[in-house]
Write a protein that holds these residues in place. Structure first.
Motif, PDB file in Angstrom:
ATOM      1  N   PRO A  44      20.627 -15.380  25.036  1.00 28.70           N
ATOM      2  CA  PRO A  44      20.075 -15.044  23.725  1.00 28.70           C
ATOM      3  C   PRO A  44      20.021 -16.245  22.787  1.00 28.70           C
ATOM      4  N   TYR A  45      20.143 -17.469  23.299  1.00 30.81           N
ATOM      5  CA  TYR A  45      20.285 -18.663  22.451  1.00 30.81           C
ATOM      6  C   TYR A  45      18.987 -19.032  21.739  1.00 30.81           C
ATOM      7  N   GLY A  46      19.162 -19.630  20.560  1.00 29.88           N
ATOM      8  CA  GLY A  46      18.006 -20.039  19.776  1.00 29.88           C
ATOM      9  C   GLY A  46      18.426 -20.624  18.445  1.00 29.88           C
ATOM     10  N   GLU A  47      17.717 -20.213  17.398  1.00 31.66           N
ATOM     11  CA  GLU A  47      17.893 -20.764  16.062  1.00 31.66           C
ATOM     12  C   GLU A  47      18.462 -19.677  15.142  1.00 31.66           C
ATOM     13  N   ASP A  48      19.609 -19.936  14.560  1.00 31.46           N
ATOM     14  CA  ASP A  48      20.239 -18.990  13.641  1.00 31.46           C
ATOM     15  C   ASP A  48      20.011 -19.458  12.211  1.00 31.46           C
ATOM     16  N   MET A  49      19.807 -18.493  11.313  1.00 30.03           N
ATOM     17  CA  MET A  49      19.557 -18.837   9.909  1.00 30.03           C
ATOM     18  C   MET A  49      19.982 -17.701   8.999  1.00 30.03           C
ATOM     19  N   ILE A  50      20.090 -18.023   7.716  1.00 28.28           N
ATOM     20  CA  ILE A  50      20.460 -17.045   6.697  1.00 28.28           C
ATOM     21  C   ILE A  50      19.311 -16.935   5.690  1.00 28.28           C
ATOM     22  N   VAL A  51      18.911 -15.701   5.403  1.00 33.48           N
ATOM     23  CA  VAL A  51      17.821 -15.449   4.448  1.00 33.48           C
ATOM     24  C   VAL A  51      18.298 -15.802   3.043  1.00 33.48           C
ATOM     25  N   ARG A  52      17.498 -16.571   2.328  1.00 36.08           N
ATOM     26  CA  ARG A  52      17.818 -16.952   0.947  1.00 36.08           C
ATOM     27  C   ARG A  52      16.918 -16.267  -0.073  1.00 36.08           C
ATOM     28  N   GLN A  53      15.621 -16.217   0.193  1.00 33.86           N
ATOM     29  CA  GLN A  53      14.658 -15.635  -0.750  1.00 33.86           C
ATOM     30  C   GLN A  53      13.583 -14.886   0.028  1.00 33.86           C
ATOM     31  N   VAL A  54      13.032 -13.856  -0.593  1.00 34.23           N
ATOM     32  CA  VAL A  54      11.849 -13.186  -0.062  1.00 34.23           C
ATOM     33  C   VAL A  54      10.776 -13.287  -1.141  1.00 34.23           C
ATOM     34  N   TRP A  55       9.653 -13.886  -0.772  1.00 33.39           N
ATOM     35  CA  TRP A  55       8.550 -14.089  -1.717  1.00 33.39           C
ATOM     36  C   TRP A  55       7.413 -13.127  -1.376  1.00 33.39           C
ATOM     37  N   TRP A  56       6.973 -12.406  -2.380  1.00 32.31           N
ATOM     38  CA  TRP A  56       5.852 -11.488  -2.239  1.00 32.31           C
ATOM     39  C   TRP A  56       4.659 -12.078  -2.989  1.00 32.31           C
ATOM     40  N   ARG A  57       3.538 -12.250  -2.308  1.00 30.23           N
ATOM     41  CA  ARG A  57       2.305 -12.671  -2.985  1.00 30.23           C
ATOM     42  C   ARG A  57       1.359 -11.474  -2.981  1.00 30.23           C
ATOM     43  N   LEU A  58       1.043 -11.016  -4.194  1.00 32.64           N
ATOM     44  CA  LEU A  58       0.195  -9.845  -4.357  1.00 32.64           C
ATOM     45  C   LEU A  58      -1.106 -10.236  -5.046  1.00 32.64           C
ATOM     46  N   GLU A  59      -2.154  -9.449  -4.807  1.00 33.21           N
ATOM     47  CA  GLU A  59      -3.442  -9.660  -5.483  1.00 33.21           C
ATOM     48  C   GLU A  59      -3.817  -8.366  -6.179  1.00 33.21           C
ATOM     49  N   HIS A  60      -4.399  -8.506  -7.368  1.00 33.35           N
ATOM     50  CA  HIS A  60      -4.845  -7.322  -8.091  1.00 33.35           C
ATOM     51  C   HIS A  60      -6.234  -7.567  -8.664  1.00 33.35           C
ATOM     52  N   PRO A  61      -7.144  -6.591  -8.531  1.00 32.86           N
ATOM     53  CA  PRO A  61      -8.519  -6.782  -9.001  1.00 32.86           C
ATOM     54  C   PRO A  61      -8.672  -6.659 -10.509  1.00 32.86           C
ATOM     55  N   GLU A  62      -7.662  -6.160 -11.202  1.00 34.31           N
ATOM     56  CA  GLU A  62      -7.743  -5.942 -12.648  1.00 34.31           C
ATOM     57  C   GLU A  62      -7.406  -7.228 -13.386  1.00 34.31           C
ATOM     58  N   THR A  63      -8.215  -7.590 -14.376  1.00 33.71           N
ATOM     59  CA  THR A  63      -7.935  -8.788 -15.173  1.00 33.71           C
ATOM     60  C   THR A  63      -7.387  -8.449 -16.550  1.00 33.71           C
ATOM     61  N   ALA A  64      -7.517  -7.198 -16.951  1.00 33.98           N
ATOM     62  CA  ALA A  64      -7.002  -6.771 -18.261  1.00 33.98           C
ATOM     63  C   ALA A  64      -5.475  -6.762 -18.223  1.00 33.98           C
ATOM     64  N   PRO A  65      -4.829  -6.942 -19.393  1.00 36.11           N
ATOM     65  CA  PRO A  65      -3.371  -6.954 -19.413  1.00 36.11           C
ATOM     66  C   PRO A  65      -2.752  -5.616 -19.022  1.00 36.11           C
ATOM     67  N   TYR A  66      -3.491  -4.519 -19.146  1.00 40.30           N
ATOM     68  CA  TYR A  66      -3.006  -3.212 -18.694  1.00 40.30           C
ATOM     69  C   TYR A  66      -4.187  -2.440 -18.151  1.00 40.30           C
ATOM     70  N   GLY A  67      -3.895  -1.345 -17.489  1.00 37.87           N
ATOM     71  CA  GLY A  67      -4.893  -0.588 -16.742  1.00 37.87           C
ATOM     72  C   GLY A  67      -6.119  -0.163 -17.530  1.00 37.87           C
ATOM     73  N   SER A  68      -7.217   0.020 -16.828  1.00 37.77           N
ATOM     74  CA  SER A  68      -8.470   0.474 -17.437  1.00 37.77           C
ATOM     75  C   SER A  68      -8.616   1.977 -17.228  1.00 37.77           C
ATOM     76  N   ASP A  69      -9.764   2.520 -17.645  1.00 39.53           N
ATOM     77  CA  ASP A  69     -10.023   3.954 -17.481  1.00 39.53           C
ATOM     78  C   ASP A  69     -10.055   4.345 -16.004  1.00 39.53           C
ATOM     79  N   GLN A  70     -10.496   3.426 -15.163  1.00 37.37           N
ATOM     80  CA  GLN A  70     -10.543   3.695 -13.725  1.00 37.37           C
ATOM     81  C   GLN A  70      -9.569   2.736 -13.044  1.00 37.37           C
ATOM     82  N   PRO A  71      -8.304   3.184 -12.879  1.00 36.22           N
ATOM     83  CA  PRO A  71      -7.284   2.296 -12.321  1.00 36.22           C
ATOM     84  C   PRO A  71      -7.668   1.761 -10.942  1.00 36.22           C
ATOM     85  N   LYS A  72      -7.303   0.532 -10.744  1.00 34.61           N
ATOM     86  CA  LYS A  72      -7.546  -0.124  -9.460  1.00 34.61           C
ATOM     87  C   LYS A  72      -6.193  -0.439  -8.839  1.00 34.61           C
ATOM     88  N   THR A  73      -6.187  -0.556  -7.539  1.00 35.97           N
ATOM     89  CA  THR A  73      -4.949  -0.815  -6.813  1.00 35.97           C
ATOM     90  C   THR A  73      -4.987  -2.196  -6.185  1.00 35.97           C
TER      91      THR A  73
END
Length: 125
Positions: A44-73
């Motif tokens: 089972p030998y290989g490379e051992d490591m410890i997780v330090r950070q989890v980075w989430w990169r998300l995209e959203h189609p809305e440019t307004a600071p808060y939701g519009s009449d027709q919410p987008k996901t």
């Protein structure tokens, strides 16, 4: 099943050294232990490591600071799991040897587990 990129940092640095893509049943959390086996090492030998950070990169189609009449996901763009090299019970001899000096300087952690760790070169075929 989430896809994630495991990013392994350079020893003692925040800079990435290399990365590998995986399909995972769940996302690791900071502090989790990861062991990666590759075909050039005896199981089972290989490379051992410890997780330090989890980075989430998300995209959203809305440019307004808060939701519009027709919410987008929005959608997931990428998940990166940053890890520090560590010495664990599944560390290959070459992995362990490459980290030993840095461990003596306090730059590399060992897994905190009570498990027998046998070097590859001590095993009989």
């Amino acid at each position: 099943m989430p896809k994630a990129t495991i990013v392994v940092r350079e020893v003692g640095s925040l800079k990435p050294d290399y990365s590998l893509d995986f399909d995972l049943p769940a996302l690791p959390k900071p502090g989790d232990y990861i062991s990666i086996h590759r075909p050039d090492k005896r199981e089972p030998y290989g490379e051992d490591m410890i997780v330090r950070q989890v980075w989430w990169r998300l995209e959203h189609p809305e440019t307004a600071p808060y939701g519009s009449d027709q919410p987008k996901t929005g959608a997931l763009n990428e998940i990166s799991v940053e890890c520090d090299p560590a010495i664990g019970p599944h560390s290959s001899d070459s992995w362990r040897d490459s980290l030993e000096r840095a461990r003596q300087r306090g730059q590399v952690q060992e897994f905190e587990i009570a498990r027998l760790s046998i070097r590859e070169d001590e095993l009989k075929d």
